[in-house]
Design a protein around this motif. Structure first.
Motif, PDB file in Angstrom:
ATOM      1  N   PHE A  58       0.827  -1.194   0.000  1.00 47.15           N
ATOM      2  CA  PHE A  58       0.000   0.000   0.000  1.00 47.15           C
ATOM      3  C   PHE A  58       0.871   1.257   0.000  1.00 47.15           C
ATOM      4  CE2 PHE A  58      -2.253  -3.423   2.118  1.00 47.15           C
ATOM      5  CZ  PHE A  58      -3.451  -3.437   1.422  1.00 47.15           C
ATOM      6  N   ARG A  59       0.463   2.206  -0.801  1.00 45.71           N
ATOM      7  CA  ARG A  59       1.157   3.487  -0.843  1.00 45.71           C
ATOM      8  C   ARG A  59       0.126   4.619  -0.873  1.00 45.71           C
ATOM      9  NH1 ARG A  59       4.644   0.611   0.321  1.00 45.71           N
ATOM     10  NH2 ARG A  59       6.763   0.415  -0.520  1.00 45.71           N
ATOM     11  N   ARG A  60       0.395   5.667  -0.104  1.00 43.85           N
ATOM     12  CA  ARG A  60      -0.499   6.831  -0.115  1.00 43.85           C
ATOM     13  C   ARG A  60      -0.275   7.685  -1.355  1.00 43.85           C
ATOM     14  NH1 ARG A  60      -3.478   8.968   3.779  1.00 43.85           N
ATOM     15  NH2 ARG A  60      -3.609   7.980   5.816  1.00 43.85           N
ATOM     16  N   ASN A  61       0.966   7.779  -1.779  1.00 44.46           N
ATOM     17  CA  ASN A  61       1.332   8.664  -2.873  1.00 44.46           C
ATOM     18  C   ASN A  61       1.272   7.911  -4.201  1.00 44.46           C
ATOM     19  OD1 ASN A  61       3.210  10.059  -4.769  1.00 44.46           O
ATOM     20  ND2 ASN A  61       3.397  11.467  -3.038  1.00 44.46           N
ATOM     21  N   TYR A  62       0.498   8.419  -5.153  1.00 46.47           N
ATOM     22  CA  TYR A  62       0.330   7.743  -6.436  1.00 46.47           C
ATOM     23  C   TYR A  62       1.639   7.628  -7.201  1.00 46.47           C
ATOM     24  CZ  TYR A  62      -4.737   8.525  -5.845  1.00 46.47           C
ATOM     25  OH  TYR A  62      -6.028   8.526  -5.395  1.00 46.47           O
ATOM     26  N   SER A  63       2.497   8.630  -7.084  1.00 44.91           N
ATOM     27  CA  SER A  63       3.770   8.599  -7.812  1.00 44.91           C
ATOM     28  C   SER A  63       4.673   7.476  -7.298  1.00 44.91           C
ATOM     29  CB  SER A  63       4.493   9.943  -7.710  1.00 44.91           C
ATOM     30  OG  SER A  63       4.874  10.218  -6.380  1.00 44.91           O
ATOM     31  N   GLU A  64       4.548   7.142  -6.016  1.00 46.49           N
ATOM     32  CA  GLU A  64       5.335   6.039  -5.464  1.00 46.49           C
ATOM     33  C   GLU A  64       4.937   4.722  -6.115  1.00 46.49           C
ATOM     34  OE1 GLU A  64       5.262   5.809  -1.223  1.00 46.49           O
ATOM     35  OE2 GLU A  64       5.654   7.932  -0.950  1.00 46.49           O
ATOM     36  N   ILE A  79      -4.412   1.230  -9.871  1.00 40.31           N
ATOM     37  CA  ILE A  79      -3.943   2.608  -9.810  1.00 40.31           C
ATOM     38  C   ILE A  79      -5.037   3.592 -10.226  1.00 40.31           C
ATOM     39  CG2 ILE A  79      -1.579   1.894 -10.288  1.00 40.31           C
ATOM     40  CD1 ILE A  79      -1.898   3.057 -13.097  1.00 40.31           C
ATOM     41  N   CYS A  80      -4.795   4.846  -9.935  1.00 38.44           N
ATOM     42  CA  CYS A  80      -5.698   5.921 -10.326  1.00 38.44           C
ATOM     43  C   CYS A  80      -5.554   6.173 -11.831  1.00 38.44           C
ATOM     44  CB  CYS A  80      -5.345   7.163  -9.524  1.00 38.44           C
ATOM     45  SG  CYS A  80      -6.064   8.688 -10.140  1.00 38.44           S
ATOM     46  N   THR A  81      -6.653   6.566 -12.463  1.00 36.13           N
ATOM     47  CA  THR A  81      -6.629   6.846 -13.903  1.00 36.13           C
ATOM     48  C   THR A  81      -5.656   7.973 -14.236  1.00 36.13           C
ATOM     49  OG1 THR A  81      -8.953   6.216 -13.985  1.00 36.13           O
ATOM     50  CG2 THR A  81      -8.067   7.335 -15.914  1.00 36.13           C
ATOM     51  N   GLY A  82      -5.626   8.994 -13.388  1.00 33.86           N
ATOM     52  CA  GLY A  82      -4.696  10.090 -13.621  1.00 33.86           C
ATOM     53  C   GLY A  82      -3.254   9.639 -13.548  1.00 33.86           C
ATOM     54  N   ALA A  83      -2.959   8.746 -12.591  1.00 37.14           N
ATOM     55  CA  ALA A  83      -1.592   8.237 -12.442  1.00 37.14           C
ATOM     56  C   ALA A  83      -1.164   7.447 -13.677  1.00 37.14           C
ATOM     57  CB  ALA A  83      -1.500   7.356 -11.197  1.00 37.14           C
ATOM     58  N   LEU A  84      -2.122   6.805 -14.323  1.00 42.85           N
ATOM     59  CA  LEU A  84      -1.818   5.993 -15.503  1.00 42.85           C
ATOM     60  C   LEU A  84      -1.158   6.822 -16.602  1.00 42.85           C
ATOM     61  CD1 LEU A  84      -2.215   3.180 -16.950  1.00 42.85           C
ATOM     62  CD2 LEU A  84      -4.294   4.178 -17.918  1.00 42.85           C
ATOM     63  N   ILE A  85      -1.638   8.035 -16.823  1.00 44.40           N
ATOM     64  CA  ILE A  85      -1.113   8.835 -17.938  1.00 44.40           C
ATOM     65  C   ILE A  85       0.274   9.409 -17.642  1.00 44.40           C
ATOM     66  CG2 ILE A  85      -3.421   9.387 -18.785  1.00 44.40           C
ATOM     67  CD1 ILE A  85      -3.095  12.174 -17.607  1.00 44.40           C
ATOM     68  N   TYR A  86       0.728   9.254 -16.406  1.00 45.50           N
ATOM     69  CA  TYR A  86       2.090   9.663 -16.048  1.00 45.50           C
ATOM     70  C   TYR A  86       3.068   8.485 -16.096  1.00 45.50           C
ATOM     71  CZ  TYR A  86       0.451  14.268 -14.582  1.00 45.50           C
ATOM     72  OH  TYR A  86      -0.086  15.531 -14.560  1.00 45.50           O
ATOM     73  N   ASN A 137      -6.760  12.133 -11.232  1.00 42.19           N
ATOM     74  CA  ASN A 137      -7.586  12.819 -12.224  1.00 42.19           C
ATOM     75  C   ASN A 137      -8.765  13.517 -11.558  1.00 42.19           C
ATOM     76  OD1 ASN A 137      -8.766  13.606 -14.744  1.00 42.19           O
ATOM     77  ND2 ASN A 137     -10.183  11.908 -14.503  1.00 42.19           N
ATOM     78  N   SER A 138      -9.608  12.749 -10.872  1.00 45.62           N
ATOM     79  CA  SER A 138     -10.811  13.327 -10.265  1.00 45.62           C
ATOM     80  C   SER A 138     -10.477  14.304  -9.148  1.00 45.62           C
ATOM     81  CB  SER A 138     -11.714  12.216  -9.717  1.00 45.62           C
ATOM     82  OG  SER A 138     -11.028  11.441  -8.752  1.00 45.62           O
ATOM     83  N   GLY A 139      -9.341  14.072  -8.472  1.00 41.25           N
ATOM     84  CA  GLY A 139      -8.992  14.900  -7.326  1.00 41.25           C
ATOM     85  C   GLY A 139      -7.977  15.986  -7.591  1.00 41.25           C
ATOM     86  N   TYR A 140      -7.522  16.131  -8.868  1.00 38.38           N
ATOM     87  CA  TYR A 140      -6.552  17.199  -9.149  1.00 38.38           C
ATOM     88  C   TYR A 140      -6.547  17.654 -10.616  1.00 38.38           C
ATOM     89  CZ  TYR A 140      -2.220  19.927  -8.690  1.00 38.38           C
ATOM     90  OH  TYR A 140      -1.287  20.952  -8.664  1.00 38.38           O
ATOM     91  N   ILE A 141      -6.361  16.726 -11.555  1.00 38.04           N
ATOM     92  CA  ILE A 141      -6.276  17.111 -12.968  1.00 38.04           C
ATOM     93  C   ILE A 141      -7.574  17.756 -13.438  1.00 38.04           C
ATOM     94  CG2 ILE A 141      -5.978  16.288 -15.340  1.00 38.04           C
ATOM     95  CD1 ILE A 141      -4.226  14.028 -14.211  1.00 38.04           C
ATOM     96  N   LEU A 269      -6.128  12.558 -21.079  1.00 35.59           N
ATOM     97  CA  LEU A 269      -4.922  13.006 -21.780  1.00 35.59           C
ATOM     98  C   LEU A 269      -5.107  14.397 -22.369  1.00 35.59           C
ATOM     99  CD1 LEU A 269      -3.940   9.696 -23.598  1.00 35.59           C
ATOM    100  CD2 LEU A 269      -2.517  10.926 -21.945  1.00 35.59           C
ATOM    101  N   ILE A 270      -6.296  14.667 -22.900  1.00 34.37           N
ATOM    102  CA  ILE A 270      -6.591  15.982 -23.482  1.00 34.37           C
ATOM    103  C   ILE A 270      -6.494  17.063 -22.405  1.00 34.37           C
ATOM    104  CG2 ILE A 270      -8.446  17.415 -24.446  1.00 34.37           C
ATOM    105  CD1 ILE A 270      -9.337  14.909 -26.023  1.00 34.37           C
ATOM    106  N   MET A 271      -7.035  16.781 -21.220  1.00 35.33           N
ATOM    107  CA  MET A 271      -6.977  17.759 -20.126  1.00 35.33           C
ATOM    108  C   MET A 271      -5.546  17.987 -19.670  1.00 35.33           C
ATOM    109  SD  MET A 271     -10.335  16.972 -17.790  1.00 35.33           S
ATOM    110  CE  MET A 271      -9.774  15.346 -17.307  1.00 35.33           C
TER     111      MET A 271
END
Length: 282
Positions: A58-64, A79-86, A137-141, A269-271
């Motif tokens: 378990f990790r709190r930070n998506y980048s980790e 993983i989060c959808t937003g994290a996927l595009i990174y 994505n939902s919480g930042y992008i 990705l567009i956003m």
């Protein structure tokens, strides 16, 4: 020379195929304790189906979690959808996405406390607001994209103060008790809490709902052998047909897993590209 290459290839293949244990990473879209409770049986189910011990990480930070996937330190992950595009797209393979209430999609909700006089996005000007994670994505992008599109200013100018909570349930909690004015959260997490613990959202109202985005995917590291990737994917895509698997999915409020609709991912990705073009991408 050819013999040496063949020996190295075979060594890598069999090491990956015969590894005794697999590491399964879970990005904590909700609090770690709740995440462990929900996914404990899920990991055990996959373990039983593929015949290999599965270690939850378990990790709190998506980048980790992204780093763990890209380096092969975890074999598969939710993983989060937003994290996927990174993620480096050469370092992962999407295994499947969850279907919830008949859709393999989710939304971003902008929420506020019911006792406030906030009715629309512009009413949040000068207020205290919570994001979840910089790769969410939902919480930042999406909320940053929304504010720039509708208000025309950066969030750190629009809001009086910004917090990062690291989990959607914590954002919901802070809005519910009135400690912050608003937050951007994942609709799947909101709906899950509404169903299981409605008292935790009794003071919360939704003032904005986004369009649909690709539901948070399950991915495998490219370092994992194709044989094991296929086995895990098969477990995911068929577990709704198995009585035990179906019961676990019901606990998670998931109908089943399906292959991704890339049009839903393209929206994210567009956003991201829009934010980058304007120089607001971090």
């Amino acid at each position: 020379m050819r013999l040496v290459i063949l020996i190295i290839f075979c060594s890598l293949f069999f090491t990956s195929s015969l590894q005794a244990e697999l590491n399964f990473a879970i990005s904590s879209m909700i609090s770690p304790d709740e995440t462990f409770y929900l996914y404990k049986d899920f990991g055990k189910y996959i373990e039983g189906k593929i015949g290999k011990k599965v270690n939850p990480i378990f990790r709190r930070n998506y980048s980790e979690v992204n780093k763990l996937i890209e380096t092969g330190r975890v074999d598969f992950a939710s993983i989060c959808t937003g994290a996927l595009i990174y993620l480096d797209n050469k370092r992962y393979v999407i295994l499947g996405v969850p279907v919830v209430n008949g859709k393999s999609a989710y939304k971003s909700f902008i929420i506020v406390n019911k006792k406030s006089n906030i009715e629309k996005l512009s009413d949040l000007k000068g207020k205290v607001f919570a994001f979840t994670d910089r790769l969410s994505n939902s919480g930042y992008i999406y909320p940053r994209y929304l504010i720039l599109k509708e208000v025309g200013v950066k969030p750190d100018v629009f809001f009086k103060k910004i917090f990062f909570t690291n989990s959607h349930d914590k954002s919901i909690y802070l809005v519910n008790i009135g400690l912050i004015d608003g937050a951007a959260v994942d609709s799947l997490v909101f709906d899950f809490i509404e169903h299981h613990e409605p008292e935790k959202i009794k003071n919360v109202k939704i003032i904005h709902k986004s369009e649909d985005f690709l539901a948070p995917p399950f991915v495998a590291s490219a370092y994992l052998s194709k044989d094991l990737r296929n086995k895990i994917q098969n477990v995911l895509l068929t577990m709704h047909k198995d009585s035990k698997g179906k019961k676990i999915l019901e606990k998670l409020k998931i109908d089943k897993f399906v292959e991704p609709d890339y049009n839903l991912l393209k929206k994210v990705l567009i956003m991201k590209n829009y934010l980058t073009k304007l120089g607001y991408e971090e």
